[in-house]
Each structure stands twice: as structure tokens, then as C-alpha cells.
Design an enzyme around this catalytic site. Structure first.
Site, PDB file in Angstrom:
ATOM      1  CE  LYS A   1      28.320  31.761  31.930  1.00 55.70           C
ATOM      2  NZ  LYS A   1      28.407  33.227  32.169  1.00 55.70           N
TER       3      LYS A   1
ATOM      4  CD  GLU B   1      45.252  29.705  31.155  1.00 55.80           C
ATOM      5  OE1 GLU B   1      46.020  30.179  32.016  1.00 55.80           O
ATOM      6  OE2 GLU B   1      45.630  29.110  30.144  1.00 55.80           O
TER       7      GLU B   1
ATOM      8  CB  CYS C   1      44.682  37.543  34.590  1.00 59.80           C
ATOM      9  SG  CYS C   1      45.287  37.115  32.953  1.00 59.80           S
TER      10      CYS C   1
ATOM     11  CD  GLU D   1      42.959  38.693  40.139  1.00 59.32           C
ATOM     12  OE1 GLU D   1      41.991  37.985  40.453  1.00 59.32           O
ATOM     13  OE2 GLU D   1      43.550  38.598  39.058  1.00 59.32           O
TER      14      GLU D   1
HETATM   15  P1  NAD Z   1      34.460  35.056  37.461  1.00 59.06           P
HETATM   16  O1  NAD Z   1      35.123  33.864  38.055  1.00 59.06           O
HETATM   17  O2  NAD Z   1      33.530  35.838  38.304  1.00 59.06           O
HETATM   18  O3  NAD Z   1      33.622  34.647  36.157  1.00 59.06           O
HETATM   19  C1  NAD Z   1      34.199  34.025  35.053  1.00 59.06           C
HETATM   20  C2  NAD Z   1      33.150  33.213  34.329  1.00 59.06           C
HETATM   21  O4  NAD Z   1      32.676  32.189  35.198  1.00 59.06           O
HETATM   22  C3  NAD Z   1      31.920  34.011  33.892  1.00 59.06           C
HETATM   23  O5  NAD Z   1      31.485  33.562  32.637  1.00 59.06           O
HETATM   24  C4  NAD Z   1      30.903  33.627  34.957  1.00 59.06           C
HETATM   25  O6  NAD Z   1      29.566  33.730  34.516  1.00 59.06           O
HETATM   26  C5  NAD Z   1      31.260  32.189  35.202  1.00 59.06           C
HETATM   27  N1  NAD Z   1      30.782  31.651  36.481  1.00 59.06           N
HETATM   28  C6  NAD Z   1      30.548  32.331  37.629  1.00 59.06           C
HETATM   29  N2  NAD Z   1      30.078  31.493  38.577  1.00 59.06           N
HETATM   30  C7  NAD Z   1      30.031  30.258  38.020  1.00 59.06           C
HETATM   31  C8  NAD Z   1      29.648  28.963  38.499  1.00 59.06           C
HETATM   32  N3  NAD Z   1      29.188  28.788  39.731  1.00 59.06           N
HETATM   33  N4  NAD Z   1      29.734  27.915  37.665  1.00 59.06           N
HETATM   34  C9  NAD Z   1      30.205  28.075  36.415  1.00 59.06           C
HETATM   35  N5  NAD Z   1      30.562  29.274  35.894  1.00 59.06           N
HETATM   36  C10 NAD Z   1      30.484  30.352  36.689  1.00 59.06           C
HETATM   37  O7  NAD Z   1      35.633  35.961  36.907  1.00 59.06           O
HETATM   38  P2  NAD Z   1      35.504  37.392  36.212  1.00 59.06           P
HETATM   39  O8  NAD Z   1      35.216  38.402  37.257  1.00 59.06           O
HETATM   40  O9  NAD Z   1      34.606  37.299  35.029  1.00 59.06           O
HETATM   41  O10 NAD Z   1      36.983  37.578  35.666  1.00 59.06           O
HETATM   42  C11 NAD Z   1      38.000  38.109  36.438  1.00 59.06           C
HETATM   43  C12 NAD Z   1      38.926  37.003  36.917  1.00 59.06           C
HETATM   44  O11 NAD Z   1      39.432  36.270  35.794  1.00 59.06           O
HETATM   45  C13 NAD Z   1      40.146  37.555  37.610  1.00 59.06           C
HETATM   46  O12 NAD Z   1      40.439  36.763  38.729  1.00 59.06           O
HETATM   47  C14 NAD Z   1      41.244  37.416  36.561  1.00 59.06           C
HETATM   48  O13 NAD Z   1      42.547  37.342  37.069  1.00 59.06           O
HETATM   49  C15 NAD Z   1      40.841  36.144  35.887  1.00 59.06           C
HETATM   50  N6  NAD Z   1      41.446  36.046  34.548  1.00 59.06           N
HETATM   51  C16 NAD Z   1      42.449  35.151  34.352  1.00 59.06           C
HETATM   52  C17 NAD Z   1      43.065  35.058  33.108  1.00 59.06           C
HETATM   53  C18 NAD Z   1      44.174  34.081  32.865  1.00 59.06           C
HETATM   54  O14 NAD Z   1      44.473  33.809  31.709  1.00 59.06           O
HETATM   55  N7  NAD Z   1      44.807  33.538  33.886  1.00 59.06           N
HETATM   56  C19 NAD Z   1      42.634  35.878  32.069  1.00 59.06           C
HETATM   57  C20 NAD Z   1      41.619  36.784  32.313  1.00 59.06           C
HETATM   58  C21 NAD Z   1      41.018  36.858  33.555  1.00 59.06           C
END
Ligand code: NAD
Length: 488
Positions: free
Chosen positions: A180, A255, A288, A386
């Protein structure tokens, strides 16, 4: 319309389930962060599509698992080749969809996508091995068995790169996959699905469901036939997913976010320190791992700040397709407003914003100026949260003890950057830093053999080498007794 044209490439906007394209009753609008232009209407999945995809993945699992690492590897290596043949297409589409630099997609990111697939396919064949060992004459034999259906949920900041970091080991381990992707960046996942078909990956082994997190992600993580959930994204979403996973006791790998420190000691090469600090604006701060909290020894703070300002002044913000651009736009209006909100509240609190501090009016749209807050109040929101945008802050310390206390003083533990000219000193510091990855006098050097992940609220589990297989596989120990055998 089920097919759109982006960067001259035809892209199917329907889900990819059991080797076929599947429509949804509803769609959502996808736009480009570069200029807000309409890219297409994307299938908006929910419970129905998730059920179809998980059922397809479950049905395809026994066949894929039974193939073994070598036969799976042949198909995965072909897939890696196809990615390499399509670097140009994937890079151009990804840039339009997520606004990251075209030049880094071409040179670094998309070749890395191919490497993610190839590396884990080869690791499963050549490296996934533990020497048998004896217990009172009995032999322990350890194996990594395929575990079932892996649900993969990914963010928008490096869409295909981060997805294949999961797809590679999951498929190589013999699991089948339902991906997804993030709703703001669905396009390269669709192109990738086409490549899996071309590579001869059997129908049902790899599936993609598009849509919003709450509508498509939630039913996927709650599905009883899902055996692994691997998620990259924010801490609040991880908490929701952990609750959904709890009902089925589905293993999770997370992650998550960070608020990493970049420590500049008095013995550091300050030119190098300033270069590394300015790099934290890369990808418009949507990384991140970014060291967003610059911690500098008081004795060199002014000199460092001068060098930082001189280098930061050279950052060219603009269209990410232009090879001279250093920083593109933020991903989406919602995210842009979130970043602007942090900065506006910092201004209202009277924090000292010495650079940037708002939208780039010349460019308009989603371009936010690289911003620096100097000496923010300890505990202020801009220090603890963040932001995931081009917003750094700079604080000073007077001793190693204080530096460590400040560096470790957040709920996160993803990464840290240490700049020091004294190796013994750097080693002493790294020993006490709480972070999954520490870079000393460098940034962003990544090897897939190394563990990657976050401490504290930055994650659960580690990716890389055998660590990835420890998650996606069922690790099994079989104990053979020395006796009980019949002569043949
Ligand atoms: P997000 O948590 O908003 O969304 C990530 C994914 O989760 C998307 O595909 C979203 O549709 C899905 N999602 C949202 N709500 C959900 C639910 N209730 N159930 C299941 N899936 C759901 O994050 P974002 O804004 O897309 O990404 C930014 C975040 O990701 C930042 O916090 C960043 O630090 C983190 N990030 C971490 C790494 C790492 O390797 N540690 C890498 C990249 C990004």
C-alpha cells in the site's frame, strides 16, 4: 480513465491484484508538487480491494515459497535488470510525483531500487546460512522459512526506494506481498507492478492496493491472513498500526521518524561540519535521518555559523527537474501548511529565526525557504518535534556530557552525525549516543549489509542483510539426534 500519461509514460492507475488490474468505484486526485498540475485520478481502495489482494497473495504463497531461493532469485534478478533498463522512466515519473531531484533519482535512487532487489535475492541464495552446531551430540540446523503474506506500507519521501527495501527481502524470503504505497506518490508502484509481470513473477505474488491510509492501509494491517506488517512512516500512524496488529498478533517492523542531532565538536573541521549541516536540507528536509538539531561547541559556534550561512546561501531552490537545483518543493499543500505552522508558532514564541522562515515567494507553490532557528528555547516545539521540512535549529554546548545529554534528549533515536577531528574523542561520543545509525564526519553512507533502524520511538526492528530475513522469514531450529536412525 484507467491509464494516464505522465512524463510521456503510460501509467495504469488501477490496483494490481493477482496479476490483473482492478478498478475501484471511487478515485482520488493526484497532483504534482512541482507546480500543482493534475497528474491523474487514482483508484481509491478499501476493504474490498484489500480482501482481494490478501486472498491472491495467500493463494500464491505456497507456490512461491516452494520455489526456493534460487528459482525465486532468477526472477528477482530479472526484475532488477528491468528496473535498471527503466531507470530513466522511473526517475522522471517519481520526480513529477514527489518533487525530489531528478538528478538524484537518475544517479542514486533508481539504481538503488535495482540494488535493493538484487542484493536481497543474492543474500537469500549465498549468505542466509548459519553453521550447524552440536548440543551433546545433537545437531542444530537453522533455517529461514517463508512466513506468508507480507503487508508493506510506505511513505512518500522516497516512494519506490523505500518500498523496494521491503519488497526485496520479503519476496526473496519467499513471502508474497501486498503493497500500500503512500497516497501522494502512487505512480512508480504501478510501473513497478508492470515490471514484476514482465520479470515473470507469478500472479498473486506481488500486489498493489492504492488509496488512503485510513481506508486501504487500516484494513490491510487488521487483516487476519496477513503474517507480517512492515511499515515506514510516522509515529502516530505506527501506534494505530500496532493496535491493529495486536488483535492478530501479527509481527511488525517499524521504520519511523527522527529528530537527529548533528554534533560539532571544538576539534572538528568546521568547513566539513558546515557542509554536512547544509546537507540536512536535502530533499527539502523530507528525510527521516536528517540531523535537524545542530549542536555546536560554544567555542566554535560563531565561526561555524558563519561558514554554515555562507554555504546555505548557495542553495538553489527550484524545479527539481533542473540539474542545477539543490532543493525542490514540499510534497503537498497539507504537509507545507504543517511545516509553516511549526515556523509560525516558533515566530510567535519569539524564537530567533536567522535564515528563511517562510515560503519562497519568488517560486510560489510548495517551495519553503531553508530555515535556521538559532538558540531556540530548550523544550520548545521546534526542538522536540519532527518537522520533516527544511527547518534546522542550532544550539550550543560546553562539555561532552552536555552534548550527549542534549543529543539523547528526545523521544527519537534514528540517527546521529558526529563531526570531530579526534578519532578517540569521536569513538567515546558514539559509544554513548542512542541511535540506530551514527555517521562520523560523513552523512548518508548506506550499505545494505549493515543494520538499519531506529532506537526508542524511531522504530522496531532492523533492516539489512540477515536482519531483514529475521523479520520476513520464520526462523526455525531443527535438532537432529545422533541416534534413532535405521541403517539404509
Ligand atoms: P504517514 O505515517 O502519514 O504515512 C505512511 C503510510 O502509512 C502511508 O502509506 C499512509 O497511507 C499509511 N497510513 C496512514 N494511516 C494509516 C492507517 N491508519 N493504517 C495503515 N496505514 C496508514 O507518514 P508520511 O507522512 O507518509 O511519511 C513521513 C514519516 O515517515 C516521517 O515521520 C518520517 O520520518 C518517516 N520516515 C521514516 C523512515 C525510516 O526509515 N525510519 C523513512 C522515511 C520516512
Amino acid at each position: 480513465m484507467s491509464t494516464i500519461e505522465v512524463a510521456g509514460v503510460a501509467i495504469d492507475t488501477r490496483h494490481y491484484i493477482n496479476g490483473s488490474r482492478v478498478e475501484s468505484a471511487e478515485t482520488y486526485v493526484n497532483t504534482s508538487p512541482i507546480d500543482g498540475s493534475f497528474l491523474g485520478d487514482i483508484a481509491r481502495g478499501g476493504q474490498r480491494e484489500v480482501d482481494l489482494a490478501v486472498a491472491a497473495a495467500k493463494a500464491a504463497f505456497p507456490g512461491w515459497a516452494a520455489m526456493g531461493p534460487k528459482s525465486r532469485g532468477e526472477k528477482l534478478l530479472r526484475l532488477a535488470e528491468l528496473v535498471e533498463e527503466n531507470v530513466d522512466v522511473l526517475a522522471n515519473v517519481e520526480t513529477l510525483d514527489n518533487g525530489s531531484l531528478l538528478r538524484s533519482h537518475l544517479r542514486g535512487v533508481m539504481p538503488r531500487v535495482a540494488l535493493n532487489i538484487r542484493f536481497f535475492a543474492e543474500w537469500a541464495i549465498n549468505e542466509l546460512h548459519h553453521e550447524p552446531f552440536e548440543t551433546r551430540g545433537h545437531t542444530n540446523v537453522i533455517s529461514w522459512d517463508p512466513s506468508g503474506v507480507a503487508a508493506l506500507i510506505t511513505p512518500w519521501n522516497a516512494p519506490l526506494m523505500l518500498a523496494t527495501w521491503k519488497i526485496g527481502p520479503a519476496l526473496a524470503a519467499g513471502d508474497t506481498v501486498v503493497l500500500k504505497p503512500a497516497e501522494w506518490t502512487p505512480l512508480t508502484a504501478s510501473l513497478f507492478a508492470d515490471l514484476t509481470k514482465q520479470a515473470g513473477i507469478p500472479d498473486g505474488v506481488f500486489n498493489v492496493v492504492f488509496g488512503y491510509g485510513a481506508e486501504a492501509g487500516a484494513p490491510l494491517t487488521a487483516h487476519p491472513d496477513v503474517n507480517r506488517i512492515s511499515f515506514t512512516g510516522s509515529v502516530p500512524t505506527a501506534k494505530i498500526i500496532a493496535r491493529a496488529a495486536a488483535d492478530n498478533l501479527t509481527p511488525v517492523s517499524f521504520e519511523l521518524g527522527g529528530k537527529s542531532p548533528l554534533l560539532v565538536f571544538a576539534d572538528a573541521d568546521l568547513d566539513l561540519a558546515a557542509t554536512l549541516a547544509v546537507e540536512q536540507y536535502d530533499n527539502a528536509g523530507q528525510v527521516c535521518l536528517s540531523g535537524t538539531r545542530i549542536l555546536v561547541h560554544e567555542s566554535v559556534a560563531d565561526e561555524f555559523a558563519e561558514k554554515f550561512a555562507a554555504k546555505a546561501a548557495l542553495i538553489k531552490q527550484g524545479d527539481p527537474r533542473d540539474p542545477d537545483t539543490d532543493i525542490g518543493p514540499q510534497i503537498h499543500q497539507v504537509h507545507f501548511d504543517r511545516i509553516a505552522g511549526f515556523v509560525e508558532r516558533a515566530k510567535a514564541e519569539g524564537q530567533n529565526i536567522v535564515m528563511g522562515g517562510g515560503p519562497n515567494e519568488e517560486l510560489g507553490g510548495l517551495y519553503f525557504r531553508p530555515t535556521l532557528v538559532r538558540n531556540p528555547t530548550p523544550g520548545a516545539e521546534i526542538v522536540t518535534h519532527e518537522i520533516f521540512g527544511p527547518v534546522l535549529n542550532m544550539q550550543t554546548f560546553t562539555s561532552d556530557e552536555q552534548a550527549l545529554e542534549m543529543a539523547n534528549g528526545t523521544e527519537f533515536g534514528l540517527a546521529a552525525v558526529v563531526v570531530s577531528g579526534d578519532r578517540d574523542h569521536a569513538e567515546r561520543i558514539t559509544k554513548f549516543l542512542v541511535a540506530g545509525t551514527i555517521w562520523v564526519n560523513c552523512f548518508f553512507v548506506r550499505d545494505l549489509r549493515a543494520p538499519f533502524g531506529g532506537s526508542k520511538k524511531s522504530g522496531i526492528g532492523r533492516d539489512g542483510g540477515t536482519w531483514s530475513f529475521d523479520f520476513y522469514a520464520d526462523v526455525k531450529n531443527t535438532v537432529f539426534a545422533p541416534n534413532g536412525w535405521k541403517d539404509k
